[in-house]
Every structure is written in structure tokens, then in C-alpha cells.
Write a protein that holds these residues in place. Sequence first.
Motif, PDB file in Angstrom:
ATOM      1  N   LYS A 133       7.186   0.363  -2.440  1.00 27.96           N
ATOM      2  CA  LYS A 133       6.637   0.563  -3.021  1.00 27.96           C
ATOM      3  C   LYS A 133       6.361  -0.301  -4.118  1.00 27.96           C
ATOM      4  O   LYS A 133       5.270  -1.419  -4.208  1.00 27.96           O
ATOM      5  N   TYR A 134       7.482  -0.818  -4.382  1.00 26.27           N
ATOM      6  CA  TYR A 134       7.501  -1.362  -6.287  1.00 26.27           C
ATOM      7  C   TYR A 134       6.947  -2.642  -5.569  1.00 26.27           C
ATOM      8  O   TYR A 134       6.400  -3.237  -5.824  1.00 26.27           O
ATOM      9  N   ILE A 135       7.382  -3.045  -4.584  1.00 23.63           N
ATOM     10  CA  ILE A 135       7.426  -4.753  -3.881  1.00 23.63           C
ATOM     11  C   ILE A 135       6.187  -4.553  -3.234  1.00 23.63           C
ATOM     12  O   ILE A 135       5.542  -6.422  -3.698  1.00 23.63           O
ATOM     13  N   SER A 136       5.660  -4.101  -2.854  1.00 30.57           N
ATOM     14  CA  SER A 136       3.887  -3.925  -2.485  1.00 30.57           C
ATOM     15  C   SER A 136       3.156  -4.235  -3.865  1.00 30.57           C
ATOM     16  O   SER A 136       2.301  -5.146  -4.040  1.00 30.57           O
ATOM     17  N   ASP A 137       3.690  -3.092  -4.841  1.00 27.46           N
ATOM     18  CA  ASP A 137       2.693  -3.858  -5.800  1.00 27.46           C
ATOM     19  C   ASP A 137       2.862  -4.747  -6.566  1.00 27.46           C
ATOM     20  O   ASP A 137       2.169  -5.247  -7.493  1.00 27.46           O
ATOM     21  N   ALA A 138       3.934  -5.075  -7.013  1.00 28.73           N
ATOM     22  CA  ALA A 138       3.958  -6.380  -7.243  1.00 28.73           C
ATOM     23  C   ALA A 138       3.520  -7.649  -6.382  1.00 28.73           C
ATOM     24  O   ALA A 138       3.013  -8.524  -6.989  1.00 28.73           O
ATOM     25  N   PHE A 139       3.483  -7.588  -5.250  1.00 31.57           N
ATOM     26  CA  PHE A 139       3.050  -9.027  -4.493  1.00 31.57           C
ATOM     27  C   PHE A 139       1.521  -8.502  -4.408  1.00 31.57           C
ATOM     28  O   PHE A 139       0.724  -9.629  -4.485  1.00 31.57           O
TER      29      PHE A 139
END
Length: 60
Positions: free
Chosen positions: A51-57
Motif C-alpha cells: 500500500k505504501y509503495i502504491s501510494d508513493a508511485f
Amino acid sequence: MARGQKKAEPKNGNGAKLNFEQTLWAAADQLRGDLDVAEYKHVVLGLIFLKYISDAFSEL
């Protein structure tokens, strides 16, 4: 509280009952199944990381 009166349950603007916490806990218990808590934390931490990686991307 007087006899025969029910507790007022929190409602949102459209009159729906807000019991999503209980629904989320029940869903988490079903998903966990017979896994040990020590193993289940790795699954949850992996989902939080994704979820963190998805939000950052999505901010790019």
C-alpha cells in the motif's frame, strides 16, 4: 437507561449503522484462519508495504 429503551447507535448522514469495526475484525479473523499470529504479521506487513509503495508511485 429506562426499561425498554435501546441504546442509540451512531449513524452517518444517510441513516446507515456504523459497525464497520466489527465487520473488519470478523473479516480479518476469517482471512487469518488457522495461521499463527507470528506468521500472519508477515502477511499484514507485506500488505502495508504494498500500500505504501502504491501510494508513493501514484504521487509521481
